[in-house]
Design an enzyme around this catalytic site. Structure first.
Site, PDB file in Angstrom:
ATOM      1  N   GLU A  70      70.723  40.762 -36.455  1.00 35.03           N
ATOM      2  CA  GLU A  70      71.398  39.992 -35.399  1.00 35.03           C
ATOM      3  C   GLU A  70      71.253  40.714 -34.051  1.00 35.03           C
ATOM      4  OE1 GLU A  70      74.917  37.347 -36.264  1.00 35.03           O
ATOM      5  OE2 GLU A  70      75.926  38.785 -34.987  1.00 35.03           O
ATOM      6  N   LYS A 110      87.048  37.080 -33.191  1.00 33.94           N
ATOM      7  CA  LYS A 110      87.085  37.473 -31.784  1.00 33.94           C
ATOM      8  C   LYS A 110      87.315  36.237 -30.912  1.00 33.94           C
ATOM      9  CE  LYS A 110      84.112  39.846 -28.487  1.00 33.94           C
ATOM     10  NZ  LYS A 110      82.841  40.512 -28.320  1.00 33.94           N
ATOM     11  N   GLY A 139      80.991  41.848 -32.051  1.00 34.47           N
ATOM     12  CA  GLY A 139      81.476  41.556 -33.402  1.00 34.47           C
ATOM     13  C   GLY A 139      80.909  42.491 -34.456  1.00 34.47           C
ATOM     14  N   ARG A 140      79.601  42.707 -34.437  1.00 33.17           N
ATOM     15  CA  ARG A 140      78.998  43.511 -35.519  1.00 33.17           C
ATOM     16  C   ARG A 140      79.223  45.014 -35.352  1.00 33.17           C
ATOM     17  NH1 ARG A 140      75.573  40.523 -32.702  1.00 33.17           N
ATOM     18  NH2 ARG A 140      74.021  41.475 -31.351  1.00 33.17           N
ATOM     19  N   GLU A 152      84.004  28.046 -39.350  1.00 33.56           N
ATOM     20  CA  GLU A 152      84.219  28.452 -40.749  1.00 33.56           C
ATOM     21  C   GLU A 152      85.563  29.162 -40.887  1.00 33.56           C
ATOM     22  OE1 GLU A 152      81.641  29.133 -38.828  1.00 33.56           O
ATOM     23  OE2 GLU A 152      79.730  29.069 -39.903  1.00 33.56           O
ATOM     24  N   LYS A 206      74.938  26.918 -34.723  1.00 31.49           N
ATOM     25  CA  LYS A 206      76.400  26.699 -34.702  1.00 31.49           C
ATOM     26  C   LYS A 206      76.735  25.420 -33.961  1.00 31.49           C
ATOM     27  CE  LYS A 206      78.918  31.106 -34.417  1.00 31.49           C
ATOM     28  NZ  LYS A 206      79.644  31.955 -33.479  1.00 31.49           N
ATOM     29  N   HIS A 263      64.971  47.183 -61.603  1.00 33.56           N
ATOM     30  CA  HIS A 263      64.650  46.257 -62.682  1.00 33.56           C
ATOM     31  C   HIS A 263      64.433  44.843 -62.156  1.00 33.56           C
ATOM     32  CE1 HIS A 263      65.301  49.320 -65.725  1.00 33.56           C
ATOM     33  NE2 HIS A 263      66.211  49.780 -64.878  1.00 33.56           N
TER      34      HIS A 263
HETATM   35  O1  F6P Z   1      77.281  35.363 -36.661  1.00 38.03           O
HETATM   36  C1  F6P Z   1      77.468  35.139 -35.311  1.00 38.03           C
HETATM   37  C2  F6P Z   1      78.747  35.690 -34.822  1.00 38.03           C
HETATM   38  O2  F6P Z   1      78.874  35.316 -33.488  1.00 38.03           O
HETATM   39  C3  F6P Z   1      78.850  37.202 -34.986  1.00 38.03           C
HETATM   40  O3  F6P Z   1      78.238  37.912 -34.002  1.00 38.03           O
HETATM   41  C4  F6P Z   1      80.315  37.376 -35.067  1.00 38.03           C
HETATM   42  O4  F6P Z   1      80.627  38.619 -35.583  1.00 38.03           O
HETATM   43  C5  F6P Z   1      80.673  36.243 -35.977  1.00 38.03           C
HETATM   44  O5  F6P Z   1      79.844  35.185 -35.552  1.00 38.03           O
HETATM   45  C6  F6P Z   1      82.100  35.829 -35.989  1.00 38.03           C
HETATM   46  O6  F6P Z   1      82.591  35.502 -34.731  1.00 38.03           O
HETATM   47  P1  F6P Z   1      84.146  35.477 -34.442  1.00 38.03           P
HETATM   48  O7  F6P Z   1      84.681  36.859 -34.680  1.00 38.03           O
HETATM   49  O8  F6P Z   1      84.292  35.051 -33.034  1.00 38.03           O
HETATM   50  O9  F6P Z   1      84.772  34.494 -35.393  1.00 38.03           O
END
Ligand code: F6P
Length: 552
Positions: free
Chosen positions: A353, A206, A267-268, A212, A512, A384
């Site tokens: 979250e 987003k 995002g989630r 990452e 972050k 198990h």
């Molecule tokens: O884990 C934190 C977060 O901000 C989530 O809410 C989001 O879905 C994810 O990182 C990835 O963010 P982006 O889509 O901006 O890369």
């Protein structure tokens, strides 16, 4: 702001919890032949049985009174009408608009966003059909065989969980892979067997700033261009899903190949948007629409069913009852369907979250327990591993059991064994076995008195462990859409009752930001910012070992 604790219904629940703690579900079942009928709901794709909770009609009536006192219905309306209920980020929360399959429109700030959603869906349809039909060609003219989706958190978990859940519905015209971890092991493993000429990358972010995802995307660009010796290959092999067009274009992605995201989709909660593109590519666009339809069905149920028969509302209230009032600290998600093996990981992000917070809407500290730790595993494997703890530890862990009547992969005899365990576990967790039963059983097996005295206490199971059972008719795109939407709305209701802003994630931002600064130190082999002595010495040790290795 009036605290929830001062509500009469909250106080009633507190007193009632003290009474209920003395009760055993065995007695509640024995005393009421209608218990299942009272505490279960049938939805088109599934049955929800919540009768194996430590509740009575009085409990439910206090919980519903609390939900009403918290204005759940008007908050629900605010969400669906696009009010900026994500007030810490000043955003509307309209993921429901993405799956609205009726003719009514969603309007935000005077704009008909239903139109934007339709356009985005059409773009997804055209694109996914082109790729699936082999009309989208790579730089050397080859058709696409493999899709690599790069994203993390909400930009990964939803699509990956759903593609795994619906694997049996794929026609395998494309192989879909996911890369979320910045540990190079993952992307290296994914890319090793692939041919750059026939790979399509989807960079889902987003913000298009997540370190990452950006690191993985740059590695993917390098891998592709090393083989094509041509930077323009990126245009043919990369698409993006993002609200940050400029950053996506800076990576070499063409404007036309960028799929929109909006700030009114968290995002989630975003798998219903173009973040779900890997799902559409894997299963075909029609199946993606079926997923949306399943969620839309639950949106209608959530908006229309009375609170007493409203599945998401009841699940939220039961979680509150078990955690805040009866003291449970964690909740297990236990799918008895291999296809749902990523569900607990998905639910961890969705619930923790969203509601893993301790400050209320007005900034005051919340001093009661809020949402539990969510964890879990495919049920049979869990049996198990950690079910011993579920049955006999002195921590009670409420659990959601999710299974299906019909297997999507029928192999003779398997499903019955699987589901026999599914039914056995919730019964055993609820009923337990008392000492008298244990002793009688050992006696019947011919054990002597000494042995019985020694072993009996170890074999006693107190039972009274709360579970919800979600029995789906069959795992299908429609049913999975419904299942996810139930949990999403559950989380929303929990947040309202607990007065938590469910739609921000400041707790993720802190780490972050610091990681970005430390990344510079690691790259430059220097220490530039202040650290506590533990972190400082760890970084120094890391740099020392690295330097030693380089100098060897
Ligand atoms: O884990 C934190 C977060 O901000 C989530 O809410 C989001 O879905 C994810 O990182 C990835 O963010 P982006 O889509 O901006 O890369």
């Amino acid at each position: 702001m009036q605290s929830r604790e001062s509500l009469p219904s909250w106080q009633k629940l507190k007193r009632h919890a003290q009474v209920m703690e003395q009760q055993h579900m065995n007695d509640l079942f024995a005393g009421d032949s209608q218990r299942f009928n009272k505490f279960s709901i049938q939805l088109p794709s599934m049955l929800l049985d919540y009768s194996k909770n430590l509740i009575t009609e009085e409990t439910v009536s206090h919980l519903i009174e609390l939900a009403k006192a918290c204005d759940i219905e008007s908050w629900r309306e605010k969400m669906f009408q696009g009010e900026r209920i994500n007030f810490t980020e000043d955003r509307a929360v309209l993921h429901t608009a993405l799956r609205n399959r009726s003719t009514t429109s969603f309007i935000l700030d005077g704009k008909n966003i239903t139109k934007q959603v339709e356009q985005a869906l059409n773009k997804m349809k055209n694109f996914s059909e082109q790729v699936r039909q082999g009309k989208w060609l790579g730089y050397s003219g080859k058709r696409i065989t493999d899709v690599v989706s790069i994203g993390v958190g909400g930009s990964n978990l939803g699509p990956q969980m759903v593609t795994e859940a619906l694997k049996q519905y794929s026609d395998n015209s494309l192989n879909v892979h996911y890369v979320s971890n910045v540990d190079g092991t993952q992307i290296a493993d994914v890319l090793r067997p692939l041919n750059p000429e026939s790979v399509l990358f989807i960079v889902s972010s987003k913000t298009f700033t997540t370190i990452e995802t950006m690191t993985n995307a740059h590695t993917a660009v390098k891998w592709l261009t090393a083989s094509s010796f041509d930077d323009t290959a990126v245009a043919k092999h990369f698409v993006a899903v993002s609200a940050n067009k400029a950053n996506a274009m800076a990576l070499g992605i063409e404007a036309d190949n960028i799929f929109d995201m909006w700030d009114w989709v968290g995002g989630r909660f975003s798998l219903w948007s173009a973040i779900g593109l890997p799902i559409a590519l894997d299963l075909g666009f029609e199946k993606f629409i079926e997923l949306l339809e399943g969620a839309d069905e639950i949106d209608k149920h959530f908006c229309q069913a009375p609170l007493e028969q409203n599945a998401p509302v009841l699940l939220a209230l039961l979680s509150l009852w078990n955690c805040t009032f009866l003291g449970a600290q964690s909740q297990a998600i236990l799918p008895y369907d291999q296809t749902l093996h990523m569900l607990s990981a998905y639910m961890q992000q969705a619930e923790m979250e969203s509601n893993g917070k301790s400050v209320s809407w007005d900034g005051a500290e919340i001093d009661y327990s809020t949402v539990p730790t969510i964890w879990g595993e495919v049920g049979i494997n869990g049996q198990h591993a950690f079910y011993q703890y579920l049955h006999q530890s002195n921590n009670v862990v409420p659990a959601d059991f999710i299974g299906s009547v019909e297997s999507v992969t029928p192999v003779q005899g398997h499903h019955e064994t699987l589901m026999a365990n599914f039914f056995a576990q919730t019964q055993a967790l609820m009923q337990g076995v008392n000492e008298q039963q244990v002793r009688a059983d050992l006696k019947a097996k011919g054990r002597n008195e000494d042995y019985i005295n020694k072993v009996s206490p170890h074999k006693v199971h107190k039972g009274n462990r709360p579970t919800n059972t979600i029995l789906m008719k069959r795992i299908s795109p429609h049913a999975i859409g419904s299942l996810i939407a139930i949990y999403e709305h559950k989380i929303f209701v929990q947040g309202i009752i607990l007065q938590i802003c469910s739609f921000d994630q400041w707790g993720v931002e802190l780490g972050k930001g610091l990681a970005n600064k430390i990344a510079k130190e690691l790259q430059n082999n220097s220490i530039n910012i202040e650290h506590d002595s533990s972190t400082l010495e760890l970084i120094k040790y890391y740099q020392w070992v690295k330097n030693e290795t380089v100098n060897q």
